[in-house]
Design a protein around this motif. Structure first.
Motif, PDB file in Angstrom:
ATOM      1  N   VAL A  77       0.833  -1.211   0.000  1.00 60.07           N
ATOM      2  CA  VAL A  77       0.000   0.000   0.000  1.00 60.07           C
ATOM      3  C   VAL A  77       0.864   1.256   0.000  1.00 60.07           C
ATOM      4  N   LEU A  78       1.847   1.304   0.895  1.00 65.05           N
ATOM      5  CA  LEU A  78       2.712   2.486   1.001  1.00 65.05           C
ATOM      6  C   LEU A  78       3.979   2.242   0.190  1.00 65.05           C
ATOM      7  N   LYS A  79       4.189   3.099  -0.776  1.00 67.18           N
ATOM      8  CA  LYS A  79       5.320   2.935  -1.686  1.00 67.18           C
ATOM      9  C   LYS A  79       6.316   4.072  -1.483  1.00 67.18           C
ATOM     10  N   ALA A  80       7.591   3.774  -1.643  1.00 68.76           N
ATOM     11  CA  ALA A  80       8.652   4.780  -1.561  1.00 68.76           C
ATOM     12  C   ALA A  80       9.324   4.884  -2.918  1.00 68.76           C
ATOM     13  N   GLU A  81       9.385   6.089  -3.465  1.00 65.42           N
ATOM     14  CA  GLU A  81       9.960   6.296  -4.792  1.00 65.42           C
ATOM     15  C   GLU A  81      10.864   7.529  -4.757  1.00 65.42           C
ATOM     16  N   VAL A  82      11.726   7.623  -5.745  1.00 61.80           N
ATOM     17  CA  VAL A  82      12.539   8.824  -5.939  1.00 61.80           C
ATOM     18  C   VAL A  82      11.725   9.815  -6.766  1.00 61.80           C
ATOM     19  N   ALA A  83      11.890  11.092  -6.496  1.00 59.14           N
ATOM     20  CA  ALA A  83      11.158  12.132  -7.228  1.00 59.14           C
ATOM     21  C   ALA A  83      11.372  11.977  -8.724  1.00 59.14           C
ATOM     22  N   VAL A  84      10.339  12.237  -9.483  1.00 59.12           N
ATOM     23  CA  VAL A  84      10.384  12.102 -10.938  1.00 59.12           C
ATOM     24  C   VAL A  84      11.485  13.005 -11.497  1.00 59.12           C
ATOM     25  N   GLY A  85      12.324  12.434 -12.339  1.00 58.46           N
ATOM     26  CA  GLY A  85      13.413  13.182 -12.953  1.00 58.46           C
ATOM     27  C   GLY A  85      14.707  13.124 -12.160  1.00 58.46           C
ATOM     28  N   GLN A  86      14.663  12.533 -10.938  1.00 57.52           N
ATOM     29  CA  GLN A  86      15.873  12.456 -10.111  1.00 57.52           C
ATOM     30  C   GLN A  86      16.313  11.004  -9.882  1.00 57.52           C
ATOM     31  N   GLU A  87      15.834  10.115 -10.717  1.00 56.64           N
ATOM     32  CA  GLU A  87      16.109   8.695 -10.514  1.00 56.64           C
ATOM     33  C   GLU A  87      17.592   8.361 -10.504  1.00 56.64           C
ATOM     34  N   ASN A  88      18.414   9.163 -11.182  1.00 57.18           N
ATOM     35  CA  ASN A  88      19.848   8.875 -11.235  1.00 57.18           C
ATOM     36  C   ASN A  88      20.622   9.511 -10.084  1.00 57.18           C
ATOM     37  N   LEU A  89      19.926  10.232  -9.199  1.00 53.72           N
ATOM     38  CA  LEU A  89      20.612  10.925  -8.093  1.00 53.72           C
ATOM     39  C   LEU A  89      20.636  10.121  -6.803  1.00 53.72           C
ATOM     40  N   GLY A  90      19.727   9.182  -6.640  1.00 52.65           N
ATOM     41  CA  GLY A  90      19.688   8.428  -5.392  1.00 52.65           C
ATOM     42  C   GLY A  90      18.694   7.296  -5.467  1.00 52.65           C
ATOM     43  N   HIS A  91      18.516   6.609  -4.352  1.00 53.77           N
ATOM     44  CA  HIS A  91      17.540   5.543  -4.282  1.00 53.77           C
ATOM     45  C   HIS A  91      16.894   5.529  -2.902  1.00 53.77           C
ATOM     46  N   VAL A  92      15.833   4.758  -2.769  1.00 52.89           N
ATOM     47  CA  VAL A  92      15.100   4.701  -1.496  1.00 52.89           C
ATOM     48  C   VAL A  92      14.951   3.251  -1.055  1.00 52.89           C
ATOM     49  N   MET A  93      14.833   3.086   0.247  1.00 51.53           N
ATOM     50  CA  MET A  93      14.597   1.774   0.842  1.00 51.53           C
ATOM     51  C   MET A  93      13.320   1.828   1.668  1.00 51.53           C
ATOM     52  N   ASN A  94      12.578   0.725   1.643  1.00 49.66           N
ATOM     53  CA  ASN A  94      11.358   0.578   2.432  1.00 49.66           C
ATOM     54  C   ASN A  94      11.549  -0.641   3.331  1.00 49.66           C
ATOM     55  N   SER A  95      11.469  -0.439   4.653  1.00 48.71           N
ATOM     56  CA  SER A  95      11.754  -1.543   5.578  1.00 48.71           C
ATOM     57  C   SER A  95      10.777  -2.704   5.415  1.00 48.71           C
ATOM     58  N   LYS A  96       9.583  -2.443   4.874  1.00 50.08           N
ATOM     59  CA  LYS A  96       8.622  -3.501   4.593  1.00 50.08           C
ATOM     60  C   LYS A  96       7.942  -3.156   3.279  1.00 50.08           C
ATOM     61  N   VAL A  97       8.491  -3.705   2.190  1.00 50.96           N
ATOM     62  CA  VAL A  97       7.997  -3.352   0.860  1.00 50.96           C
ATOM     63  C   VAL A  97       6.551  -3.794   0.678  1.00 50.96           C
ATOM     64  N   ASN A  98       6.262  -5.051   0.977  1.00 55.76           N
ATOM     65  CA  ASN A  98       4.912  -5.604   0.783  1.00 55.76           C
ATOM     66  C   ASN A  98       4.070  -5.351   2.042  1.00 55.76           C
ATOM     67  N   ASN A  99       3.786  -4.069   2.294  1.00 54.80           N
ATOM     68  CA  ASN A  99       3.067  -3.669   3.508  1.00 54.80           C
ATOM     69  C   ASN A  99       1.574  -3.560   3.266  1.00 54.80           C
ATOM     70  N   THR A 100       0.845  -3.414   4.364  1.00 53.07           N
ATOM     71  CA  THR A 100      -0.603  -3.243   4.271  1.00 53.07           C
ATOM     72  C   THR A 100      -1.058  -2.267   5.348  1.00 53.07           C
ATOM     73  N   THR A 101      -2.346  -1.951   5.375  1.00 49.07           N
ATOM     74  CA  THR A 101      -2.912  -0.986   6.314  1.00 49.07           C
ATOM     75  C   THR A 101      -2.533  -1.331   7.757  1.00 49.07           C
ATOM     76  N   GLY A 102      -2.062  -0.299   8.487  1.00 42.01           N
ATOM     77  CA  GLY A 102      -1.708  -0.479   9.885  1.00 42.01           C
ATOM     78  C   GLY A 102      -0.253  -0.802  10.136  1.00 42.01           C
ATOM     79  N   ASP A 103       0.498  -1.214   9.101  1.00 48.15           N
ATOM     80  CA  ASP A 103       1.924  -1.522   9.276  1.00 48.15           C
ATOM     81  C   ASP A 103       2.715  -0.243   9.532  1.00 48.15           C
ATOM     82  N   VAL A 104       3.777  -0.365  10.331  1.00 49.82           N
ATOM     83  CA  VAL A 104       4.720   0.738  10.550  1.00 49.82           C
ATOM     84  C   VAL A 104       5.961   0.456   9.712  1.00 49.82           C
ATOM     85  N   VAL A 105       6.325   1.385   8.838  1.00 51.50           N
ATOM     86  CA  VAL A 105       7.467   1.181   7.949  1.00 51.50           C
ATOM     87  C   VAL A 105       8.456   2.335   8.112  1.00 51.50           C
TER      88      VAL A 105
END
Length: 638
Positions: free
Chosen positions: A160-188
């Motif tokens: 449900v909650l996704k982490a992405e890099v801002a559009v146009g800045q994909e080559n400047l950095g990356h993001v990590m999500n502690s729980k990629v396949n999350n759902t409502t109520g999860d803390v990430v």
């Protein structure tokens, strides 16, 4: 075998044998091979790249990755050449890293795993780039050794909650999500990481798609997946590349830092017809200490062309202490050198190409700490030729920072004081305050009747000190980690050098002569003062924090500050030559009238003459209740 090294060895042996005939000693060299396997957890979910020393059958390009996007093993064979005196080297240390890339919009990298026996074990490494543990390799004959380690990049379907890099800045950095396949109520926990540190790129803030008011600068950022939504996207924004940044170079083998000591050009170390090393005479290696952490000569302004693997394929800017080093230090009189910086595992190699023989043969050499004061470029490839690069920007403040370390004796009213003069602008952190003296504001800083001089404080809402501004810094402690200063990349010179006071009008002056500093006489001449007696330095002596008259033969260290007092400001000197000048210094609004402040003083006044002065420098015969100075020390009469 390299001719220059053989010649060097023979020459050394001849010296030690005092001309006695010696047998022909062999100089040993060997190439070591190291093999790993890696894969992804699901074909098509993402891609993995391997990055290490040289690759078999890939020449000398150490950043041409081998890749895989399959659950089947991909193999990478790393190769490394090494030398040893009198014997064949028995082992080398290999450094390498793995890069995970999100190549499927429905998946995101989750974690790394390594194989232990028959089981895959999760690696606690929350980064798309995994710097694998170094390995000692002893096999020097088989160019296709057995696999020493297996790794897997695990990708998961986005929740449900996704982490992405801002559009146009994909080559400047990356993001990590502690729980990629999350759902409502999860803390990430979301983490943003720059991949272009050499270009001065660092994390700026988070936004939420469709929410124009949300903005957070926390990183990592911990959030709860909200109720009632099927999708929410957090985007990491990064600063735009400046192509330049400030950093420090720390040797992996010795822990020493590179500093600029002079503008002496490089020289070639020669043995017969062979050139064995390029000696960097303008650079010095200094130990890691509190004082070195606040030494501006260890701060380098660097930039160049990215090699797309967190390195620089061509260093275009290299500056320290306001000097452009490329046409200065990196020249031996006949040749200038192009410098490259390559990533190897979590470390870096700094290399150049030099002529290694009078026949014109060239070879790649690496900046090395040979255990001497001066670094050299040679063909050494061990830990002493590896460097940790500490980036001095907002994105790395919690990892490494430039900070001042006041002397513990420089204590006044619970605060510690020091002086600083740099050729780069910086931002004051950790509650640091800065003071200066503007002669054009004499009515604000000097009271002729009371002889009180008030330092002007840089406004608290500013916190930016321009380059080449001499200041006194007020700190809460003596640990540089708690007195941080952030160098600012000011490519367009938007921070005016005269923002608060011009160098001409600031009675505080900066000492900076690359390779030494200034003597008192030089400081007087630099300030265009009529007599060196009017140069004073900020110091502590016999319990008194004060400005003391400076000897013409002693040296004011680089980046330190002295007080340039003219005759009009000086006042009269008492006939015995040992009396306090009578100036009391007040620091902005921190000191109330009558509180203890510093006095401008002669160092000769430390003799046990028994004469008593009040805090205004007036001689007192029968002191009443209060604070006085006797034999250079403060004491209280109750």
């Amino acid at each position: 075998m390299d001719k220059q090294i053989r010649s060097l060895l023979i020459g050394l042996l001849s010296l030690f044998m005092w001309g006695i005939a010696t047998p022909s000693y062999a100089f040993g060299e060997a190439t070591f091979y190291h093999k790993i396997a890696y894969c992804v957890n699901e074909t098509g979910a993402g891609t993995v790249y391997a990055n290490g020393p040289l690759y078999e059958n890939q020449g000398n390009t150490s950043h041409d990755f081998t890749s895989t996007s399959s659950t089947s093993d991909q193999y990478a064979v790393f190769s490394k050449h090494d030398y040893a005196f009198l014997s064949t080297p028995s082992s080398v240390t290999m450094y390498y890293s793995l890069h995970a890339v999100n190549s499927n919009e429905n998946y995101q990298f989750d974690h790394w795993e390594t194989k232990n026996g028959n089981n895959w074990v999760v690696i606690d490494e929350p980064s798309l780039i995994y710097d694998a543990p170094s390995e000692t390799v002893t096999n020097s004959t088989n160019n296709d050794p057995s696999v020493s380690a297996r790794y897997k990049a695990c990708f998961s379907l986005k929740g449900v909650l996704k982490a992405e890099v801002a559009v146009g800045q994909e080559n400047l950095g990356h993001v990590m999500n502690s729980k990629v396949n999350n759902t409502t109520g999860d803390v990430v926990t979301l983490t943003a990481q720059s991949t272009q540190s050499f270009q001065g790129v660092f994390f700026s803030h988070w936004t939420i798609d469709g929410n124009s008011t949300y903005k957070s600068t926390e990183n990592p950022l911990t959030v709860k997946v909200p109720e009632g939504v099927t999708s929410i996207v957090y985007r990491a924004h990064f600063t735009e590349p400046s192509e330049q940044t400030y950093c420090r170079f720390e040797n992996v083998g010795t822990g020493k830092f590179i500093s600029l000591s002079s503008l002496n050009k490089a020289s070639v170390r020669k043995d017969g017809n062979n050139y064995t090393a390029l000696i960097m005479n303008g650079l010095k290696l200094i130990s890691n200490s509190s004082s070195s952490m606040g030494d501006p000569s260890t701060v380098f302004y660097i930039g160049g062309t990215s090699d797309n693997a967190e390195g620089i394929s061509s260093v275009l800017v290299l500056n320290s202490q306001g000097e452009d080093l490329m046409p200065q230090v990196f020249v031996d009189g006949n040749n200038s050198y192009s410098v490259k910086i390559k990533k190897e595992g979590q470390y870096y190699r700094i290399s150049t190409t030099m002529t290694v023989n009078t026949d014109g043969t060239t070879g790649e050499v690496f900046l090395t700490d040979e255990g001497k004061d001066t670094p050299v470029f040679s063909n050494t490839q061990g830990n002493n030729a590896l460097w940790t690069i500490h980036f001095l920007d907002e994105g790395h403040l919690n990892e490494h920072a430039f900070g001042v370390a006041p002397d513990s004796r420089m204590l006044l009213n619970g605060k510690y004081y020091t002086t600083l003069y740099t050729t780069f602008p910086y931002k004051m952190l950790d509650g640091i305050k800065a003071y200066y003296l503007d002669i054009t504001k004499a009515d604000q800083i000097y009271n002729e009747q009371t002889k009180k001089i008030t330092f002007l404080e840089v406004p608290e809402n500013e916190k930016i000190i321009p380059k080449k501004m001499a200041v006194i810094l007020e700190c809460s402690g003596t640990n540089p980690e708690g007195n941080r200063l952030l160098p600012i990349v000011d490519k367009n010179n938007s921070i005016s050098e005269g923002k608060y006071v011009t160098d001409k009008n600031n009675l505080l002056k900066g000492a900076l002569v690359v390779g030494g500093g200034l003597t008192g006489a030089q400081a007087a001449a630099k300030s265009k003062l009529p007599d060196q007696d009017y140069v004073y330095v900020y110091s502590a002596k016999n319990g008194l924090v004060s400005f003391f008259k400076w000897s013409g033969t002693k040296v004011i260290p680089n980046n330190k500050v002295y007080l340039a007092v003219t005759k009009d400001f000086e006042g009269e000197t008492s006939s015995d030559g040992n009396a306090a000048k009578g100036y009391t210094f007040i620091y902005g609004n921190d000191f109330e009238e009558g509180s203890i402040a510093t006095n401008i003083d002669h160092p000769e006044q430390t003799e046990e003459d028994g004469i008593i002065y009040n805090l205004q420098g007036v001689k007192v015969t029968n002191p009443s209740t209060g604070v006085y100075i006797k034999n250079g020390k403060k004491y209280i009469v109750k």
